[in-house]
Design an enzyme around this catalytic site. Structure first.
Site, PDB file in Angstrom:
ATOM      1  N   GLN A  76       0.850  -1.194   0.000  1.00 41.54           N
ATOM      2  CA  GLN A  76       0.000   0.000   0.000  1.00 41.54           C
ATOM      3  C   GLN A  76       0.888   1.247   0.000  1.00 41.54           C
ATOM      4  O   GLN A  76       0.398   2.357  -0.067  1.00 41.54           O
ATOM      5  CB  GLN A  76      -0.910   0.012   1.235  1.00 41.54           C
ATOM      6  N   ASN A  77       2.194   1.012   0.111  1.00 40.00           N
ATOM      7  CA  ASN A  77       3.131   2.137   0.184  1.00 40.00           C
ATOM      8  C   ASN A  77       3.446   2.636  -1.220  1.00 40.00           C
ATOM      9  O   ASN A  77       3.356   1.894  -2.190  1.00 40.00           O
ATOM     10  CB  ASN A  77       4.427   1.708   0.886  1.00 40.00           C
ATOM     11  N   ASP A 105       6.385   4.401  -1.760  1.00 34.16           N
ATOM     12  CA  ASP A 105       7.758   4.907  -1.630  1.00 34.16           C
ATOM     13  C   ASP A 105       8.789   4.155  -2.475  1.00 34.16           C
ATOM     14  O   ASP A 105       9.946   4.563  -2.561  1.00 34.16           O
ATOM     15  CB  ASP A 105       8.177   4.890  -0.136  1.00 34.16           C
ATOM     16  N   HIS A 118      -1.413   1.331  -4.264  1.00 36.82           N
ATOM     17  CA  HIS A 118      -1.825   2.736  -4.212  1.00 36.82           C
ATOM     18  C   HIS A 118      -0.948   3.618  -5.074  1.00 36.82           C
ATOM     19  O   HIS A 118      -0.861   4.823  -4.850  1.00 36.82           O
ATOM     20  CB  HIS A 118      -1.827   3.224  -2.748  1.00 36.82           C
ATOM     21  N   CYS A 160       0.481  19.019 -18.204  1.00 40.15           N
ATOM     22  CA  CYS A 160       0.544  17.857 -19.113  1.00 40.15           C
ATOM     23  C   CYS A 160       1.064  18.321 -20.477  1.00 40.15           C
ATOM     24  O   CYS A 160       0.565  19.309 -21.036  1.00 40.15           O
ATOM     25  CB  CYS A 160      -0.851  17.270 -19.263  1.00 40.15           C
ATOM     26  N   GLY A 180       2.838  -4.322   8.977  1.00 36.44           N
ATOM     27  CA  GLY A 180       2.913  -2.867   9.117  1.00 36.44           C
ATOM     28  C   GLY A 180       1.766  -2.110   8.494  1.00 36.44           C
ATOM     29  O   GLY A 180       1.962  -1.026   7.936  1.00 36.44           O
TER      30      GLY A 180
HETATM   31  P1  OAD Z   1      -1.092   3.467   8.724  1.00 32.63           P
HETATM   32  O1  OAD Z   1      -0.337   4.693   9.083  1.00 32.63           O
HETATM   33  O2  OAD Z   1      -2.593   3.473   8.753  1.00 32.63           O
HETATM   34  O3  OAD Z   1      -0.672   2.272   9.689  1.00 32.63           O
HETATM   35  C1  OAD Z   1       0.685   1.980   9.901  1.00 32.63           C
HETATM   36  C2  OAD Z   1       0.720   0.697  10.725  1.00 32.63           C
HETATM   37  O4  OAD Z   1       2.077   0.318  10.887  1.00 32.63           O
HETATM   38  C3  OAD Z   1       0.123   0.858  12.115  1.00 32.63           C
HETATM   39  O5  OAD Z   1      -0.712  -0.259  12.396  1.00 32.63           O
HETATM   40  C4  OAD Z   1       1.362   0.862  13.029  1.00 32.63           C
HETATM   41  O6  OAD Z   1       1.087   0.245  14.286  1.00 32.63           O
HETATM   42  C5  OAD Z   1       2.311  -0.006  12.250  1.00 32.63           C
HETATM   43  N1  OAD Z   1       3.724   0.264  12.487  1.00 32.63           N
HETATM   44  C6  OAD Z   1       4.333   1.443  12.692  1.00 32.63           C
HETATM   45  N2  OAD Z   1       5.670   1.273  12.793  1.00 32.63           N
HETATM   46  C7  OAD Z   1       5.899  -0.063  12.616  1.00 32.63           C
HETATM   47  C8  OAD Z   1       7.057  -0.870  12.595  1.00 32.63           C
HETATM   48  N3  OAD Z   1       8.292  -0.346  12.776  1.00 32.63           N
HETATM   49  N4  OAD Z   1       6.921  -2.207  12.401  1.00 32.63           N
HETATM   50  C9  OAD Z   1       5.694  -2.767  12.219  1.00 32.63           C
HETATM   51  N5  OAD Z   1       4.532  -2.047  12.230  1.00 32.63           N
HETATM   52  C10 OAD Z   1       4.659  -0.709  12.421  1.00 32.63           C
HETATM   53  O7  OAD Z   1      -0.577   3.030   7.290  1.00 32.63           O
HETATM   54  P2  OAD Z   1      -1.227   1.959   6.325  1.00 32.63           P
HETATM   55  O8  OAD Z   1      -1.858   0.839   7.070  1.00 32.63           O
HETATM   56  O9  OAD Z   1      -0.231   1.624   5.307  1.00 32.63           O
HETATM   57  O10 OAD Z   1      -3.921   4.906   1.407  1.00 32.63           O
HETATM   58  O11 OAD Z   1      -2.385   2.815   5.629  1.00 32.63           O
HETATM   59  C11 OAD Z   1      -3.107   2.196   4.590  1.00 32.63           C
HETATM   60  C12 OAD Z   1      -3.516   3.267   3.651  1.00 32.63           C
HETATM   61  O12 OAD Z   1      -4.188   4.287   4.383  1.00 32.63           O
HETATM   62  C13 OAD Z   1      -2.375   3.995   2.987  1.00 32.63           C
HETATM   63  O13 OAD Z   1      -1.846   3.305   1.904  1.00 32.63           O
HETATM   64  C14 OAD Z   1      -3.088   5.231   2.527  1.00 32.63           C
HETATM   65  C15 OAD Z   1      -3.939   5.519   3.715  1.00 32.63           C
HETATM   66  O14 OAD Z   1      -5.185   5.920   3.330  1.00 32.63           O
HETATM   67  C16 OAD Z   1      -4.010   5.868   0.416  1.00 32.63           C
HETATM   68  O15 OAD Z   1      -3.338   6.861   0.440  1.00 32.63           O
HETATM   69  C17 OAD Z   1      -4.985   5.546  -0.653  1.00 32.63           C
END
Ligand code: OAD
Length: 245
Positions: A105-106, A108, A123, A150, A190
């Site tokens: 979902q990243n 980067d 994403h 564009c 994560g």
């Molecule tokens: P979040 O910021 O919602 O969640 C990050 C998760 O990583 C949390 O559950 C943290 O507890 C966990 N975390 C943080 N540091 C960690 C580490 N060192 N090791 C393991 N876990 C760790 O990010 P996402 O779940 O990726 O979508 O968010 C999903 C989507 O929400 C993103 O892709 C974005 C956002 O809406 C769009 O932009 C369309």
């Protein structure tokens, strides 16, 4: 089965016997590379902005220059980031099991930098520019204009990421859902597991008999239904897991 490491024996056996491992990653896997997660506080100037407010077509239409400034800040930050041991461990796991489907979902690009191939960017990608009007891919516009244009139609360019309220790229969604049906291990790493449809993938895998594992710093809505939960930093847990498999 007892092991010399802290990884549950059931997980080691599941990975050793696995034919197809499905890995879903979220911002937490890049946190140890210095990339802020979505739901953690944003740093500095941007602390007053909520990503959930900026990453939308409406925000872009209302103030394209502000949205571009936010993305340029994120691009600069991510461009300095390096993959962490968690990214490299995922690359290594793909070399140790017959088949891995990696969905992130990243945006980067750090999985690719760590050597992972066939990464499904659910994403999109932060470093890609698209025409806001036509959706076509455009050469990265660099920094020369406040809001790049564009080359084909003169409309605004936008970052090639999926914004809130937008649909997932069809090819990515098809690939992600197809792989759920035949994986025997599903690893959620994560991610807060709150954004659909990715948040529902683990249940789909469990329903067809896959072993579901979660690696996360904290509890998530998925935690209570996973077969094995490893609480901690993915950059620490995953390398240990790979050493044990
Ligand atoms: P979040 O910021 O919602 O969640 C990050 C998760 O990583 C949390 O559950 C943290 O507890 C966990 N975390 C943080 N540091 C960690 C580490 N060192 N090791 C393991 N876990 C760790 O990010 P996402 O779940 O990726 O979508 O968010 C999903 C989507 O929400 C993103 O892709 C974005 C956002 O809406 C769009 O932009 C369309």
């Amino acid at each position: 089965m007892t092991t010399s490491c802290d990884i549950p024996g059931a997980l080691i056996s599941a990975l050793r016997d696995a034919r197809h491992v499905y890995i879903l990653t979220g911002a937490g896997v890049s946190a140890e590379s210095g990339v802020p997660t979505f739901r953690d506080a944003q740093e500095g100037l941007w602390a007053q902005y909520d990503p959930l407010q900026l990453a939308t077509p409406e925000a872009f239409l209302a103030d394209p220059e502000l949205v571009w400034r936010w993305y340029r800040w994120r691009r600069e930050l991510v461009a300095k980031a390096e993959p962490n041991p968690g990214h490299y461990a995922i690359t290594q796991l793909a070399e140790q099991v017959p088949s891995v489907t990696l969905i992130t979902q990243n945006v980067d690009g750090l999985h690719q930098q760590a050597g992972s191939s066939d990464v499904i960017e659910f994403h999109g990608n932060l470093f890609v520019d698209r025409c806001f009007v036509e959706g076509t891919l455009q050469a990265n516009a660099g920094e020369q204009e406040a809001v790049p244009k564009c080359q084909d139609c003169g409309g605004h360019l936008r970052p090639g990421v999926v914004w809130f309220g937008e649909s997932i790229p069809t090819a990515a969604l098809d690939a992600a859902t197809a792989a759920i049906g035949n994986c025997d291990v599903f690893m959620s790493i994560g991610t807060s597991s709150v954004v659909w449809p990715a948040a529902g993938f683990a249940a789909g895998a469990a329903n067809q008999g896959a072993t579901v594992i979660e690696v996360n710093l904290e509890e998530t809505p998925l935690s209570s239904t996973t077969h094995i939960r490893l609480q901690g930093k993915s950059g620490e847990i995953l390398p240990e897991l790979i050493d044990c498999v």
